[in-house]
Design an enzyme around this catalytic site. Structure first.
Site, PDB file in Angstrom:
ATOM      1  N   GLU A  69      10.326  -0.771  37.819  1.00 26.38           N
ATOM      2  CA  GLU A  69       9.633   0.586  37.437  1.00 26.38           C
ATOM      3  C   GLU A  69      10.006   1.135  36.349  1.00 26.38           C
ATOM      4  O   GLU A  69       9.239   2.526  35.020  1.00 26.38           O
ATOM      5  CB  GLU A  69       8.745   1.629  38.462  1.00 26.38           C
ATOM      6  CG  GLU A  69       8.409   1.230  39.674  1.00 26.38           C
ATOM      7  CD  GLU A  69       9.492   0.389  40.756  1.00 26.38           C
ATOM      8  OE1 GLU A  69       8.699   0.961  41.616  1.00 26.38           O
ATOM      9  OE2 GLU A  69      10.146  -0.037  40.488  1.00 26.38           O
ATOM     10  N   CYS A  97      10.784   2.946  44.853  1.00 27.56           N
ATOM     11  CA  CYS A  97      11.594   3.903  45.404  1.00 27.56           C
ATOM     12  C   CYS A  97      11.980   5.379  45.357  1.00 27.56           C
ATOM     13  O   CYS A  97      11.184   5.703  44.748  1.00 27.56           O
ATOM     14  CB  CYS A  97      13.378   2.824  45.234  1.00 27.56           C
ATOM     15  SG  CYS A  97      13.669   2.986  43.490  1.00 27.56           S
TER      16      CYS A  97
END
Length: 169
Positions: A69, A97
């Site tokens: 990401e 996360c």
């Protein structure tokens, strides 16, 4: 065999999400080839143009922030010349996360679509929900479970092979 005339067609949004998640799966395969946890991500603008891609690379880059990401967000920010990416959609094979979710909030990502849930560290609803926290100044719309089986299988296969390799050593 299902009669095609009886099948319920996917909504355009579902087809789009699956299309881009397949792209993210191809990026995740790149991470696996490099010995990294197979997670892939891409950012798409309002017009459906991919503006950033990434795959996991913390091991090879010696950088704990080199998650898929983060790599995709960095590439997109360079592409558009701004650290804010409003109206974009992030597609990622594994639920973000807390670190990645925080970065997505700061970048003002409009929507996050993930494949496999992460019950151990997921911050898009599994363990935490940072992307929809009222305490933060931005919230992203979240859609989970897109091609979840394929995304999860890629991870299971990777870790199974890693365990076999460790046992053989």
């Amino acid at each position: 065999m299902v009669d095609p005339s009886l099948a319920t067609p996917l909504a355009a949004d579902e087809e789009r999400d699956q299309h881009f998640m397949r792209h993210a799966l191809r990026l995740a395969a790149r991470a696996a080839e490099a010995g990294e946890v197979p997670v892939g991500a891409l950012l798409v603008d309002r017009q459906g143009v991919v503006i950033g891609e990434g795959w996991n690379g913390p091991i090879g880059s010696h950088d704990p922030t080199a998650h898929a990401e983060i790599q995709a967000v960095r590439a997109a920010c360079l592409q558009v010349g701004n650290y804010r990416l409003p109206g974009t959609t992030l597609y990622v094979t594994l639920e973000p996360c807390p670190m990645c979710a925080g970065a997505l909030v700061h970048a003002r990502i409009g929507r996050v679509v993930f494949g496999a849930a992460d019950p151990r560290s997921g911050a898009a609803g599994s363990l935490f929900n940072l992307l929809d926290s009222r305490e933060l100044n931005h919230r992203a719309q979240v859609s989970g479970g897109v091609l979840a089986e394929e995304c999860g299988q890629l991870l299971r296969d990777f870790f199974r092979a890693r365990r076999r390799s460790a046992a053989a050593s």
